[in-house]
Design a protein around this motif. Structure first.
Motif, PDB file in Angstrom:
ATOM      1  N   LEU A  16       7.659  14.837  11.164  1.00 27.16           N
ATOM      2  CA  LEU A  16       6.550  15.779  11.327  1.00 27.16           C
ATOM      3  C   LEU A  16       5.611  15.826  10.127  1.00 27.16           C
ATOM      4  N   GLY A  17       5.877  14.983   9.108  1.00 26.48           N
ATOM      5  CA  GLY A  17       5.128  15.056   7.862  1.00 26.48           C
ATOM      6  C   GLY A  17       4.004  14.037   7.767  1.00 26.48           C
ATOM      7  N   PRO A  18       3.434  13.867   6.572  1.00 23.22           N
ATOM      8  CA  PRO A  18       2.314  12.951   6.374  1.00 23.22           C
ATOM      9  C   PRO A  18       2.698  11.493   6.611  1.00 23.22           C
ATOM     10  N   GLU A  19       1.745  10.732   7.103  1.00 30.07           N
ATOM     11  CA  GLU A  19       1.886   9.277   7.154  1.00 30.07           C
ATOM     12  C   GLU A  19       0.616   8.653   6.563  1.00 30.07           C
ATOM     13  N   PHE A  20       0.725   7.398   6.151  1.00 28.80           N
ATOM     14  CA  PHE A  20      -0.364   6.763   5.418  1.00 28.80           C
ATOM     15  C   PHE A  20      -0.772   5.481   6.123  1.00 28.80           C
ATOM     16  N   SER A  21      -2.060   5.310   6.297  1.00 31.57           N
ATOM     17  CA  SER A  21      -2.585   4.173   7.056  1.00 31.57           C
ATOM     18  C   SER A  21      -2.362   2.865   6.301  1.00 31.57           C
ATOM     19  N   GLU A  22      -2.440   1.777   7.030  1.00 32.71           N
ATOM     20  CA  GLU A  22      -2.326   0.453   6.407  1.00 32.71           C
ATOM     21  C   GLU A  22      -3.444   0.254   5.383  1.00 32.71           C
ATOM     22  N   ASN A  23      -4.606   0.788   5.701  1.00 32.20           N
ATOM     23  CA  ASN A  23      -5.752   0.672   4.791  1.00 32.20           C
ATOM     24  C   ASN A  23      -5.457   1.380   3.458  1.00 32.20           C
ATOM     25  N   TYR A  24      -4.858   2.573   3.548  1.00 29.91           N
ATOM     26  CA  TYR A  24      -4.506   3.335   2.332  1.00 29.91           C
ATOM     27  C   TYR A  24      -3.500   2.546   1.486  1.00 29.91           C
ATOM     28  N   ILE A  25      -2.477   2.027   2.154  1.00 33.64           N
ATOM     29  CA  ILE A  25      -1.420   1.285   1.453  1.00 33.64           C
ATOM     30  C   ILE A  25      -1.982   0.012   0.819  1.00 33.64           C
ATOM     31  N   LYS A  26      -2.849  -0.697   1.567  1.00 32.58           N
ATOM     32  CA  LYS A  26      -3.453  -1.934   1.047  1.00 32.58           C
ATOM     33  C   LYS A  26      -4.305  -1.647  -0.202  1.00 32.58           C
ATOM     34  N   LYS A  27      -5.063  -0.562  -0.157  1.00 30.62           N
ATOM     35  CA  LYS A  27      -5.893  -0.183  -1.318  1.00 30.62           C
ATOM     36  C   LYS A  27      -5.021   0.132  -2.529  1.00 30.62           C
ATOM     37  N   PHE A  28      -3.899   0.840  -2.278  1.00 28.15           N
ATOM     38  CA  PHE A  28      -2.974   1.185  -3.368  1.00 28.15           C
ATOM     39  C   PHE A  28      -2.395  -0.084  -4.004  1.00 28.15           C
ATOM     40  N   ILE A  29      -1.976  -1.020  -3.166  1.00 20.20           N
ATOM     41  CA  ILE A  29      -1.404  -2.287  -3.649  1.00 20.20           C
ATOM     42  C   ILE A  29      -2.427  -3.079  -4.459  1.00 20.20           C
ATOM     43  N   ASP A  30      -3.653  -3.184  -3.915  1.00 20.34           N
ATOM     44  CA  ASP A  30      -4.709  -3.952  -4.594  1.00 20.34           C
ATOM     45  C   ASP A  30      -5.107  -3.310  -5.922  1.00 20.34           C
ATOM     46  N   LYS A  31      -5.261  -1.994  -5.908  1.00 20.65           N
ATOM     47  CA  LYS A  31      -5.686  -1.264  -7.106  1.00 20.65           C
ATOM     48  C   LYS A  31      -4.702  -1.464  -8.253  1.00 20.65           C
ATOM     49  N   ASN A  32      -3.408  -1.495  -7.918  1.00 17.66           N
ATOM     50  CA  ASN A  32      -2.373  -1.598  -8.950  1.00 17.66           C
ATOM     51  C   ASN A  32      -1.907  -3.040  -9.180  1.00 17.66           C
ATOM     52  N   LYS A  33      -2.628  -3.994  -8.532  1.00 12.74           N
ATOM     53  CA  LYS A  33      -2.329  -5.423  -8.706  1.00 12.74           C
ATOM     54  C   LYS A  33      -0.844  -5.723  -8.449  1.00 12.74           C
ATOM     55  N   ILE A  34      -0.338  -5.148  -7.371  1.00 12.89           N
ATOM     56  CA  ILE A  34       1.066  -5.336  -6.992  1.00 12.89           C
ATOM     57  C   ILE A  34       1.168  -6.577  -6.097  1.00 12.89           C
ATOM     58  N   ILE A  35       2.136  -7.428  -6.381  1.00 12.34           N
ATOM     59  CA  ILE A  35       2.372  -8.611  -5.539  1.00 12.34           C
ATOM     60  C   ILE A  35       3.160  -8.168  -4.311  1.00 12.34           C
TER      61      ILE A  35
END
Length: 572
Positions: free
Chosen positions: A352-371
């Motif tokens: 019943l709680g928050p979920e995060f879109s693929e777009n949000y997750i992709k931006k987080f990964i790119d911003k932090n230069k995560i492989i």
């Protein structure tokens, strides 16, 4: 649409929930946003999430329901809103009955205290919950005037504070050197290492228990007004010891104390339940209140009580009061219809709680230069199963966050239940917690009866059952040291088998959580083992992760090998 906002706050575990035409559409605890365990402050962020999820503003809310009988702060926060104040135990009872699958049920609330009540038994039917005109028997007079079996609903028993099973258990939790509100699970986990050596002494000196489950506490042994020391000098003299220093090693005495208070609690709860069954004549039982999270006692009720069916609110503590208060207003106060089919509950798997879109997750990964590598759902579940089989530990972050204290497959740490070393590795390197604490199996619903004595559906991880007898490995009773006993192999699934062959099982079905089901199904097809370890995705004394940022932070600072963020796989 009619929107009702439910709020619980200012005691512990603040939360918010939103109903749309009586349907629970979102709920979350404030701790997940504030990152403060058991946060009891006004749940501002949880409310914001609920409103955002419902795509409404506070002005669009038709009513606000608060889980206790008054609060000046709530009045000040919402001066222009219709506010309903719901009695604490009614909020608990409503959270147990209204989302349950049952048309008719006995309802028991068990907790510390709220609005002067520590325990209650009610009869609920349809959308009728509490009938004012029905005879209201108290703990004092109900023996003389037992209520007749109900037709519509009503309150039968209320148990007054300070005679509280919640405070009794918490007092022993503190005596054992664990934190009240945090450490009760630890007492439950420690108990199987002990014997109930002091149970008779507790009943003789401290707890005066009646056959119907009502009881009084000898208050010479307690001081519930002092949160730092719930027990008195007389209590310590009775057991010939001061409270354990939290940094000292646990002893056999501690395990025996834990087993004793667990046994006492189980006896109180079992007698209370059987009396409720007797006076209501009902085969269904619903439970809520913090004590209803004692899954060992719940398992005993399943095995030994006179009820045929039991449903426990997955957020049974004060957080669930937000849902309960809102449902109470919708059904009981506003008299709206309730439908039940006898099978399906209305908690939506507690997702019943928050979920995060693929777009949000992709931006987080790119911003932090995560492989990170992206997989489709089918390939990802197969990959996770493969990694678990290779003894890797996976942090799984996908979909909606769970409501309540259990991670159920969306904010979970996963590992191999067959591993003889995994309990120790997870406790020491990942969770940084006590070595004796067991881990729970997430098991395919269709295979649960092959491994465990009980084959009932248990989607919320709220019942303890035991490994089937033919799968048990005999114990070496000569081993005395705690650490050695923890590491003993007791079944083909040593990482989830507690010292008494018990396990807190989560059953997983395809409908409730398709992706998590497929992970276990793929693991089963690969290994012929239809279960894996599922423990909450968090570090010691921190709330379960809420956001991708939380998940990555926990992954980075622990021994988790792989992190799944949505459809992305990240290797350490």
């Amino acid at each position: 649409y009619m929107h009702i906002l439910g709020i619980s706050a200012f005691n512990h575990d603040s939360a918010a929930a939103i109903l749309r035409d009586g349907e629970i559409i979102a709920a979350a605890q404030e701790e997940r946003f504030s990152r403060k365990k058991n946060d009891n402050s006004f749940p501002e962020k949880a409310i914001d999430f609920c409103l955002e999820y419902a795509k409404i503003k506070i002005d669009d809310v038709d009513a606000i329901a608060f889980y206790e009988s008054s609060s000046e702060i709530i009045k000040d926060k919402f001066p222009d809103k219709k506010i309903y104040f719901v009695k604490h135990n009614f909020a608990h009872a409503a959270s147990a009955f209204f989302p349950s699958p049952f048309e008719k049920a006995a309802v028991i609330t068990l907790d510390g205290e709220g609005d002067g009540i520590s325990q209650s038994t009610l009869a609920c039917a349809g959308h009728a919950f509490f009938v004012e005109s029905q005879r209201h028997a108290t703990a004092c007079n109900r023996q003389k005037n037992p209520p007749t079996p109900f037709t519509k609903g009503g309150i039968i028993i209320e148990h007054p504070f300070p005679h509280s099973i919640g405070y009794l258990y918490s007092a022993f939790t503190q005596f054992l050197g664990f934190r009240v509100g945090f450490g009760e699970y630890k007492v439950m986990g420690l108990a199987p290492y002990g014997k109930p050596e002091y149970a008779d002494l507790i009943f003789e000196k401290i707890v005066n228990l009646n056959n119907d489950g009502s009881f009084t506490l000898n208050m010479e042994y307690f001081d519930f007004s002092d949160k730092n020391s719930l027990t008195t000098e007389k209590f310590h003299k009775l057991f010939n010891r001061e409270s354990r220093n939290p940094d000292s090693e646990l002893s056999q005495f501690d395990a025996d104390i834990a087993k004793s208070i667990q046994s006492v609690a189980e006896e109180i709860i079992l007698r209370t339940a059987n009396h409720a069954q007797k006076i209501t004549g009902c085969e269904n039982l619903c439970l809520a209140g913090g004590v209803a999270l004692n899954c060992v006692a719940n398992g005993k009720l399943l095995r030994e009580s006179n009820f045929r069916n039991i449903w426990v609110q997955p957020a049974a503590g004060d957080a669930g009061g937000a849902i309960g208060a809102a449902l109470y207003v919708y059904h009981e106060v506003l008299n709206n219809e309730r439908k039940s089919d006898g099978i399906t509950d209305k908690m939506k798997g507690a997702l019943l709680g928050p979920e995060f879109s693929e777009n949000y997750i992709k931006k987080f990964i790119d911003k932090n230069k995560i492989i990170a590598e992206r997989f489709d759902d089918n390939t990802l579940s197969e990959k996770i199963a493969e990694l678990i089989d290779k003894q890797k530990i996976i942090g799984l972050f996908r979909g909606k966050m769970e409501f309540g204290p259990r991670a159920l497959g969306n904010r979970s740490i996963l590992a191999d239940a067959r591993s003889s070393k995994m309990q120790t590795i997870l406790n020491k390197k990942i969770k940084c917690r006590e070595s004796f604490r067991p881990f729970a199996p997430a098991c395919l619903l269709e295979r649960v009866g092959e491994y465990f004595e009980s084959d009932i559906s248990s989607p919320y991880m709220l019942f303890v059952t035991r490994i089937r007898e033919e799968l048990r490995v005999p114990q070496d009773n000569s081993i005395q040291k705690f650490e050695q006993r923890v590491c003993e192999i007791r079944s083909p699934f040593p990482a989830i088998t507690h010292i008494d062959y018990s396990a807190r099982v989560q059953t997983v079905d395809k409908k409730t959580n398709p992706f998590f089901y497929k992970v276990i199904k793929d693991f089963d097809e690969r290994t012929d083992c239809g279960m894996i370890i599922n423990t909450s995705f968090n570090f010691r004394d921190e709330p379960i992760v809420c956001t991708p940022e939380d998940a990555y932070r926990c992954f980075s600072r622990t021994g988790i090998d792989y992190l799944v963020l949505g459809n992305y796989l990240i290797e350490k």
